[in-house]
Design an enzyme around this catalytic site. Sequence first.
Site, PDB file in Angstrom:
ATOM      1  N   ASP A 108       0.902  -1.701   2.681  1.00 34.15           N
ATOM      2  CA  ASP A 108       1.254  -0.742   3.725  1.00 34.15           C
ATOM      3  C   ASP A 108       0.573  -1.188   5.025  1.00 34.15           C
ATOM      4  O   ASP A 108       1.068  -2.081   5.703  1.00 34.15           O
ATOM      5  CB  ASP A 108       0.819   0.654   3.253  1.00 34.15           C
ATOM      6  CG  ASP A 108       1.238   1.780   4.168  1.00 34.15           C
ATOM      7  OD1 ASP A 108       2.228   1.613   4.902  1.00 34.15           O
ATOM      8  OD2 ASP A 108       0.583   2.840   4.158  1.00 34.15           O
ATOM      9  N   LYS A 136       5.822  -2.876   3.098  1.00 33.94           N
ATOM     10  CA  LYS A 136       6.209  -1.901   4.125  1.00 33.94           C
ATOM     11  C   LYS A 136       5.735  -2.450   5.470  1.00 33.94           C
ATOM     12  O   LYS A 136       4.729  -2.026   6.018  1.00 33.94           O
ATOM     13  CB  LYS A 136       5.548  -0.547   3.808  1.00 33.94           C
ATOM     14  CG  LYS A 136       6.402   0.653   4.155  1.00 33.94           C
ATOM     15  CD  LYS A 136       5.596   1.914   4.202  1.00 33.94           C
ATOM     16  CE  LYS A 136       5.436   2.609   2.866  1.00 33.94           C
ATOM     17  NZ  LYS A 136       4.679   3.883   3.014  1.00 33.94           N
TER      18      LYS A 136
HETATM   19  P1  IMP Z   1      -2.906  -0.250   2.662  1.00 36.26           P
HETATM   20  O1  IMP Z   1      -4.323  -0.660   2.761  1.00 36.26           O
HETATM   21  O2  IMP Z   1      -2.546   0.744   3.741  1.00 36.26           O
HETATM   22  O3  IMP Z   1      -1.949  -1.422   2.685  1.00 36.26           O
HETATM   23  O4  IMP Z   1      -2.807   0.557   1.321  1.00 36.26           O
HETATM   24  C1  IMP Z   1      -2.103   0.166   0.239  1.00 36.26           C
HETATM   25  C2  IMP Z   1      -2.219   1.238  -0.817  1.00 36.26           C
HETATM   26  O5  IMP Z   1      -1.837   2.528  -0.290  1.00 36.26           O
HETATM   27  C3  IMP Z   1      -1.273   0.965  -1.962  1.00 36.26           C
HETATM   28  O6  IMP Z   1      -1.889   0.203  -2.974  1.00 36.26           O
HETATM   29  C4  IMP Z   1      -0.922   2.370  -2.419  1.00 36.26           C
HETATM   30  O7  IMP Z   1      -1.881   2.826  -3.348  1.00 36.26           O
HETATM   31  C5  IMP Z   1      -1.015   3.233  -1.194  1.00 36.26           C
HETATM   32  N1  IMP Z   1       0.324   3.443  -0.570  1.00 36.26           N
HETATM   33  C6  IMP Z   1       0.721   3.029   0.639  1.00 36.26           C
HETATM   34  N2  IMP Z   1       2.011   3.375   0.893  1.00 36.26           N
HETATM   35  C7  IMP Z   1       2.427   4.028  -0.214  1.00 36.26           C
HETATM   36  C8  IMP Z   1       3.688   4.629  -0.590  1.00 36.26           C
HETATM   37  O8  IMP Z   1       4.698   4.611   0.138  1.00 36.26           O
HETATM   38  N3  IMP Z   1       3.733   5.202  -1.816  1.00 36.26           N
HETATM   39  C9  IMP Z   1       2.668   5.225  -2.670  1.00 36.26           C
HETATM   40  N4  IMP Z   1       1.478   4.666  -2.365  1.00 36.26           N
HETATM   41  C10 IMP Z   1       1.356   4.075  -1.145  1.00 36.26           C
END
Ligand code: IMP
Length: 188
Positions: A108, A136
């Site tokens: 994300d 994403k």
């Molecule tokens: P980041 O550090 O923002 O890239 O976080 C990634 C983590 O956030 C993933 O491993 C998920 O646990 C959670 N996450 C981010 N977006 C989503 C989503 O759309 N659905 C479910 N979990 C998400």
Amino acid sequence: MGILYKSFMGLRLLFSAQDIAIKVRQLGEEISLSYNRDSGVVAVGILKGCFMFMADLARHIDVPLEIDFARLASYGDSDTPESEVRIIKDIEIDARGKDVLIIDDIMDTGKTHAAFKRHLMSKGVKSVKICTLIDKLQRRQVQITPDYFGFRVEDGFIVGYGLDHAERYRNLPELYVMETLSREDEDR
Ligand code: IMP
Ligand code: MG
């Protein structure tokens, strides 16, 4: 869960179990081609979101595979790119000098994976690559992209096939977008 229940919960189907199975097989083949047939790779799944994806993906990787898991919690406000990631459970395999592949459900903002990658590099591993089922891209806050990904989605909160909202829906065999969630809910 029946189809009526899902629509009541505001879940819209994004990718079917068959879409996922095809993609996971392709990813496994791609990964198998990029690693050494003798030394293989250490696959590190990020709990809990990785559990279904990793179990399926591992079946399609045909280089020697060592499997381990880590559990991370991200803290810090969402505005700072250098938010800290707390390691609740680190890997147990000694990965020094080995090729490591991080496997997770979704990238994300990218903060969690960027921090964990730095952590693994500091252990003296040979290489670290990242494979996420979903990329994403629109929400990225640090300069990082998965080396392998299954699906790229624009936005929205995704559940199913390991991905949760408040610990629910991980068991769904398909991927859904939660249409009832507002932007604020998503910036949890
Ligand atoms: P980041 O550090 O923002 O890239 O976080 C990634 C983590 O956030 C993933 O491993 C998920 O646990 C959670 N996450 C981010 N977006 C989503 C989503 O759309 N659905 C479910 N979990 C998400
Ligand atoms: Mg996760």
